[in-house]
Design a protein around this motif. Sequence first.
Motif, PDB file in Angstrom:
ATOM      1  N   LEU A  96       3.138   6.585  51.333  1.00  0.00           N
ATOM      2  CA  LEU A  96       1.538   6.823  51.067  1.00  0.00           C
ATOM      3  C   LEU A  96       1.080   6.220  49.725  1.00  0.00           C
ATOM      4  N   MET A  97       1.914   5.320  49.086  1.00  0.00           N
ATOM      5  CA  MET A  97       1.455   4.743  48.061  1.00  0.00           C
ATOM      6  C   MET A  97       0.390   3.505  48.236  1.00  0.00           C
ATOM      7  N   PRO A  98      -0.339   3.213  47.448  1.00  0.00           N
ATOM      8  CA  PRO A  98      -1.501   2.311  47.719  1.00  0.00           C
ATOM      9  C   PRO A  98      -1.234   0.880  48.479  1.00  0.00           C
ATOM     10  N   ASN A  99       0.009   0.344  47.989  1.00  0.00           N
ATOM     11  CA  ASN A  99       0.534  -0.731  48.479  1.00  0.00           C
ATOM     12  C   ASN A  99       1.915  -0.430  48.636  1.00  0.00           C
ATOM     13  N   ALA A 100       2.361  -1.355  49.727  1.00  0.00           N
ATOM     14  CA  ALA A 100       3.794  -1.374  49.862  1.00  0.00           C
ATOM     15  C   ALA A 100       4.461  -2.453  49.225  1.00  0.00           C
ATOM     16  N   PRO A 101       5.808  -2.414  48.641  1.00  0.00           N
ATOM     17  CA  PRO A 101       6.469  -3.527  47.865  1.00  0.00           C
ATOM     18  C   PRO A 101       6.875  -4.537  48.934  1.00  0.00           C
ATOM     19  N   GLU A 102       6.549  -5.798  48.367  1.00  0.00           N
ATOM     20  CA  GLU A 102       7.154  -6.942  48.796  1.00  0.00           C
ATOM     21  C   GLU A 102       8.001  -8.023  47.618  1.00  0.00           C
ATOM     22  N   ILE A 124      -1.132  -1.721  41.595  1.00  0.00           N
ATOM     23  CA  ILE A 124      -1.742  -2.532  41.217  1.00  0.00           C
ATOM     24  C   ILE A 124      -1.639  -3.697  42.384  1.00  0.00           C
ATOM     25  N   SER A 125      -0.686  -3.846  42.955  1.00  0.00           N
ATOM     26  CA  SER A 125      -0.561  -4.837  43.964  1.00  0.00           C
ATOM     27  C   SER A 125       0.963  -4.515  44.746  1.00  0.00           C
ATOM     28  N   SER A 126       1.401  -5.395  45.680  1.00  0.00           N
ATOM     29  CA  SER A 126       2.516  -5.393  46.445  1.00  0.00           C
ATOM     30  C   SER A 126       3.698  -6.001  45.429  1.00  0.00           C
ATOM     31  N   SER A 127       3.498  -6.607  44.626  1.00  0.00           N
ATOM     32  CA  SER A 127       4.498  -7.372  43.819  1.00  0.00           C
ATOM     33  C   SER A 127       5.429  -6.562  43.031  1.00  0.00           C
ATOM     34  N   TRP A 128       6.798  -6.798  43.517  1.00  0.00           N
ATOM     35  CA  TRP A 128       7.861  -6.147  43.046  1.00  0.00           C
ATOM     36  C   TRP A 128       8.081  -6.250  41.580  1.00  0.00           C
ATOM     37  N   THR A 129       7.480  -7.407  41.083  1.00  0.00           N
ATOM     38  CA  THR A 129       7.942  -7.967  39.582  1.00  0.00           C
ATOM     39  C   THR A 129       6.935  -7.528  38.594  1.00  0.00           C
ATOM     40  N   ASP A 130       5.666  -6.896  39.166  1.00  0.00           N
ATOM     41  CA  ASP A 130       4.875  -6.393  38.237  1.00  0.00           C
ATOM     42  C   ASP A 130       5.004  -4.979  37.566  1.00  0.00           C
ATOM     43  N   PRO A 131       5.379  -4.764  36.390  1.00  0.00           N
ATOM     44  CA  PRO A 131       5.815  -3.596  35.815  1.00  0.00           C
ATOM     45  C   PRO A 131       4.884  -2.423  36.115  1.00  0.00           C
ATOM     46  N   LEU A 132       3.481  -2.757  36.072  1.00  0.00           N
ATOM     47  CA  LEU A 132       2.506  -1.854  36.455  1.00  0.00           C
ATOM     48  C   LEU A 132       2.787  -0.949  37.673  1.00  0.00           C
ATOM     49  N   ASN A 133       3.465  -1.576  38.646  1.00  0.00           N
ATOM     50  CA  ASN A 133       3.731  -1.007  40.132  1.00  0.00           C
ATOM     51  C   ASN A 133       5.056   0.139  39.930  1.00  0.00           C
ATOM     52  N   TRP A 134       5.528   0.036  38.742  1.00  0.00           N
ATOM     53  CA  TRP A 134       6.737   1.056  38.641  1.00  0.00           C
ATOM     54  C   TRP A 134       6.424   2.039  37.718  1.00  0.00           C
TER      55      TRP A 134
END
Length: 418
Positions: free
Chosen positions: A179-185, A153-163
């Motif tokens: 090689l993920m779409p966004n690197a975590p921040e 979804i984004s680079s947001s660490w706190t978004d559950p859809l990114n995990w």
Amino acid sequence: MEHWKQCYKIGSITVFTDVDATLNPLLGVSKGTIEKSGSFNWSASGEAVFVYLGTDKDTPTTYLTGLKNGNLSGELTGTGLTAGVDFLEFNPVSSPDGGFYNGSRSTEALYSNYFNLMIDKNNWTHNTGDGEATLPISKESFTILTTNWLGAISSSWTDPLNWDNGVPNSSSLVIIPDLMPNAPEISTSTNAEVGNLSISEADGLSVLSGSLTVYGNVTVNAGSSLYLESKVTASKTLDAATLILNGSYTSVDDNSFFYFTETFIDDTSEWSLISSPTVGELIDGNTGEGNFAVFNALQQSATNYGIAFYDNSQSDSNLRWDYYSKAEVDVANTSAVLTMEQGKGYSVLPNSALNSDTAKGNLGFKGDAPTSDVSITITDKTATSGNAFNLVGNPYPAYLPFNTAVNSTNLLSENSEY
């Protein structure tokens, strides 16, 4: 007898150091406190250790568990403990001098399930030579949740859809693949926690004025990095990125841990007092990205770079600031011998020009993340004609409360008596 007191997160590892004798000055513990009483001298093998509830060693009320590095010979009488059930009889050979647990630390759904694994002597590796051969003791945390970064979804660490298994917590084994779409921040006001962390993403993991607490180990794989960035948000106010690492730091590549900080809010370039939050920051060596002076484009005079340390032993006040010369700094990396000392303060004059890589006043540090205690010698004027001033700094990538309005344990109040 030794008494150990601690209160810490379940699943974390505590390491006891130099427990061969009460007189050993290096006897210590990585978490909590250890107190000496009576005689104490662990042998290489054949020692039994018990964990119990009670007010003191003479009045235990409940025996919880224990271990012996050798065959039992009546030590469990009256304890209610049974070898292989709630007591580790570590006897793969007659006199094992050392050993370590080599079973799983990430496969169980409950922390209590690990007990059965740890009490099984078949999940331990031993040696019969020198117990020192088992060192270093792994500080990898036990975890009950594995979650992989997706970055969908984004680079947001706190978004559950990114995990793939929810936002990490202190009990998580966290894996950040490449090689993920966004690197975590990890952004401002985010206080992230993990059990253990493995990073492979080419763009790394960025902590942008937030905080990351790792209760176990960090592993930075080839081609990846762990990046921290702090910003000046107002006069005398720093929005500081923080890494608190309780275990070990392992990296495949050199300089995979970066810490960048602003020194002025308006891109001004003036002298700043700093210390390095990384381990192994070179001051000399002028190849490739170079050293701290070259990497940060520190300003120069005809003979010196804009970096100096304070020498309190000098009687002549004009000599107390000791500047690094161009001759010292501009050498080949193969000859580099000058490393920023952890805990030592330096005065630096940052880059004065804006460019695509570095703004005025920005400073970057690179090396390894610190994982051990740091001490530094300070001097007074009793044996010299110095002025008793010492320039020291925080050796960790985590801020220290300084002003008295923060709390009762800030740096000023803690050291006021000195």
